[in-house]
Design a protein around this motif. Structure first.
Motif, mmCIF file in Angstrom:
data_model
loop_
_atom_site.group_PDB
_atom_site.id
_atom_site.type_symbol
_atom_site.label_atom_id
_atom_site.label_comp_id
_atom_site.label_asym_id
_atom_site.label_seq_id
_atom_site.Cartn_x
_atom_site.Cartn_y
_atom_site.Cartn_z
ATOM 1 N N LEU A 46 0.781 -1.031 -0.135
ATOM 2 C CA LEU A 46 0.022 -0.042 0.025
ATOM 3 C C LEU A 46 0.765 1.065 -0.030
ATOM 4 C CD1 LEU A 46 -2.873 -0.573 2.671
ATOM 5 C CD2 LEU A 46 -3.150 -0.027 0.198
ATOM 6 N N ALA A 50 -1.694 5.912 1.788
ATOM 7 C CA ALA A 50 -3.032 4.837 1.691
ATOM 8 C C ALA A 50 -3.159 4.248 3.119
ATOM 9 C CB ALA A 50 -3.148 3.728 0.566
ATOM 10 N N LYS A 73 -9.168 -6.484 -5.313
ATOM 11 C CA LYS A 73 -9.052 -5.527 -4.140
ATOM 12 C C LYS A 73 -10.447 -4.623 -4.489
ATOM 13 C CE LYS A 73 -4.527 -6.577 -3.753
ATOM 14 N NZ LYS A 73 -4.319 -7.519 -4.867
ATOM 15 N N ARG A 74 -10.584 -4.172 -3.207
ATOM 16 C CA ARG A 74 -11.715 -2.832 -2.971
ATOM 17 C C ARG A 74 -11.079 -1.817 -2.319
ATOM 18 N NH1 ARG A 74 -17.514 -3.438 0.051
ATOM 19 N NH2 ARG A 74 -18.276 -1.289 -0.713
ATOM 20 N N TYR A 75 -11.360 -0.538 -2.711
ATOM 21 C CA TYR A 75 -10.863 0.640 -2.007
ATOM 22 C C TYR A 75 -12.157 1.627 -1.957
ATOM 23 C CZ TYR A 75 -6.323 -0.975 -3.695
ATOM 24 O OH TYR A 75 -5.283 -1.888 -3.939
ATOM 25 N N ARG A 173 -13.796 -1.410 -7.105
ATOM 26 C CA ARG A 173 -13.378 -2.852 -7.026
ATOM 27 C C ARG A 173 -12.539 -3.006 -8.307
ATOM 28 N NH1 ARG A 173 -19.399 -4.445 -5.205
ATOM 29 N NH2 ARG A 173 -19.534 -3.231 -3.527
ATOM 30 N N LEU A 200 -7.063 7.287 0.010
ATOM 31 C CA LEU A 200 -7.224 5.996 -0.423
ATOM 32 C C LEU A 200 -7.092 5.027 0.734
ATOM 33 C CD1 LEU A 200 -7.241 4.164 -3.071
ATOM 34 C CD2 LEU A 200 -4.993 3.710 -2.836
ATOM 35 N N ARG A 201 -8.235 4.201 0.777
ATOM 36 C CA ARG A 201 -8.347 3.145 2.024
ATOM 37 C C ARG A 201 -8.759 1.868 1.124
ATOM 38 N NH1 ARG A 201 -8.351 2.534 7.062
ATOM 39 N NH2 ARG A 201 -9.682 0.970 8.275
ATOM 40 N N ARG A 202 -7.828 0.741 1.625
ATOM 41 C CA ARG A 202 -8.083 -0.613 1.128
ATOM 42 C C ARG A 202 -9.156 -1.232 2.073
ATOM 43 N NH1 ARG A 202 -3.290 -3.894 -1.182
ATOM 44 N NH2 ARG A 202 -2.799 -4.297 0.900
ATOM 45 N N THR A 205 -9.178 -7.436 0.334
ATOM 46 C CA THR A 205 -8.292 -8.285 -0.591
ATOM 47 C C THR A 205 -8.319 -9.585 -0.721
ATOM 48 O OG1 THR A 205 -5.756 -8.504 -1.251
ATOM 49 C CG2 THR A 205 -6.358 -7.885 1.003
ATOM 50 N N ASP A 209 -12.029 -8.797 3.958
ATOM 51 C CA ASP A 209 -12.631 -7.724 3.743
ATOM 52 C C ASP A 209 -13.213 -6.959 4.956
ATOM 53 O OD1 ASP A 209 -15.229 -8.726 4.575
ATOM 54 O OD2 ASP A 209 -15.671 -9.645 2.566
#
Length: 315
Positions: A46, A50, A73-75, A173, A200-202, A205, A209
């Motif tokens: 990251l 982030a 991944k999703r952010y 996503r 940005l925040r994850r 993955t 989640d």
């Protein structure tokens, strides 16, 4: 005589909530010291700016990180319109400014919808991709531009979460290899005023989640050793998406000797991977043995095995 590795030989996966302003490697080293772990690694960098989900693996779990590097991944991504930077995010030098046009909800939704599906992206110069053994960001800091090839990525969803003055927040996503910074720059270009990533925040993955609790550095620092260990997920959580097969003690012995074994593989196709569980001679019960690959119907070969039966948390 080989030097004994310092630290505890524990195995497992920690869902770490990386703070802003810290590199992934620095986060890894801080967490490793808190756990006093012999061996640790993370599952995908990251950016320092982030925050969010950075799975950190210990011991035997590090053998399975490759399967998470390739994961979707999703952010959540904050977009600042009207300004472009040399890094594509808020930490870079401003390259240009432009007036932000009035955007109604329908027009913005139409623009965002154009960025779902298969896309071709040009990797940014400020990235960790290597050229002749050096990361691209080192060349960028020297003012050197390296020719890069566009690559195809998949963007599954770009959804509007909130509007704000001169920007908005998105739910994104994406497939592996997608640069959210580049996506935001492309969206800004499509709107006509330019844009950069300002947060940005994850959130997810692979199999992990935001529904599973992450732990912050501050929280880890005040926990006892037992409390920290209790936050570890088992090594097999990294490959939980794969089918499960079972081996008897004789099969476990054959696998550990590098031999193939016969198993009821059902509908698994040749070449596919599966988790393998069994009861080895040195284990008191059913345990995760690692991954096997189907070599032919009803037959499997070892692909990636844990070193001992103690490939679980608290090893």
């Amino acid at each position: 005589m080989a030097r004994r590795r310092r630290g505890r030989p524990l195995s497992g996966v920690l869902l770490f909530d990386k703070p802003a302003g810290m590199t992934s490697n620095h986060a890894l080293q801080r967490v490793r010291r808190l756990f006093n772990a012999q061996k640790a690694g993370h599952t995908g960098t990251l950016d320092p700016m982030a925050t969010g989900l950075l799975p950190i693996c210990f011991g035997e779990a590090t053998k399975f990180t490759a399967w998470l590097l390739d994961a979707d991944k999703r952010y959540t991504a904050g977009v600042a319109l009207g300004t472009t930077t040399d890094t594509g995010d808020r930490e870079g030098a401003v390259l240009a400014r432009a007036p932000v046009p009035a955007l109604d909800e329908a027009a913005l939704g139409d623009t965002l919808s154009r960025f779902t599906g298969e896309q071709w992206q040009l990797p940014p110069m400020y990235s960790a991709l290597k050229h002749q053994g050096r990361p691209l960001y080192e060349y960028a800091r020297e003012g050197v531009e390296i020719e890069r090839a566009r690559r195809q990525v998949s963007i599954y969803h770009v959804g509007l979460l909130a509007r704000r003055e001169l920007g908005f927040e998105l739910d994104v996503r994406v497939s592996k290899g997608t640069y959210v910074r580049t996506l935001i720059e492309d969206i800004g270009a499509a709107i006509g005023c330019g844009a950069h990533l300002d947060a940005l925040r994850r959130l997810a993955t692979g199999p992990f989640d935001e529904r599973q609790p992450m732990v912050t550095l501050d929280a880890l620092e005040v926990m006892s050793e037992a409390e920290r260990d209790a936050r570890l997920l088992p090594s097999e959580s990294l490959v939980a998406h794969l089918p499960v097969l079972e081996a008897d003690p004789a099969g476990c012995r054959r696998l550990r000797n590098g031999q193939t074994i016969r198993l009821p593989t059902g509908e698994l196709v040749v070449g596919s991977l599966a988790q393998l569980f069994g009861t080895p001679d040195d284990a008191s019960g059913r345990t995760f043995l690692g991954l096997v690959r189907v070599t032919e119907a009803g037959q499997c070969a070892p692909q990636r095995l844990v070193a001992t039966a103690a490939g679980q948390t608290g090893e």
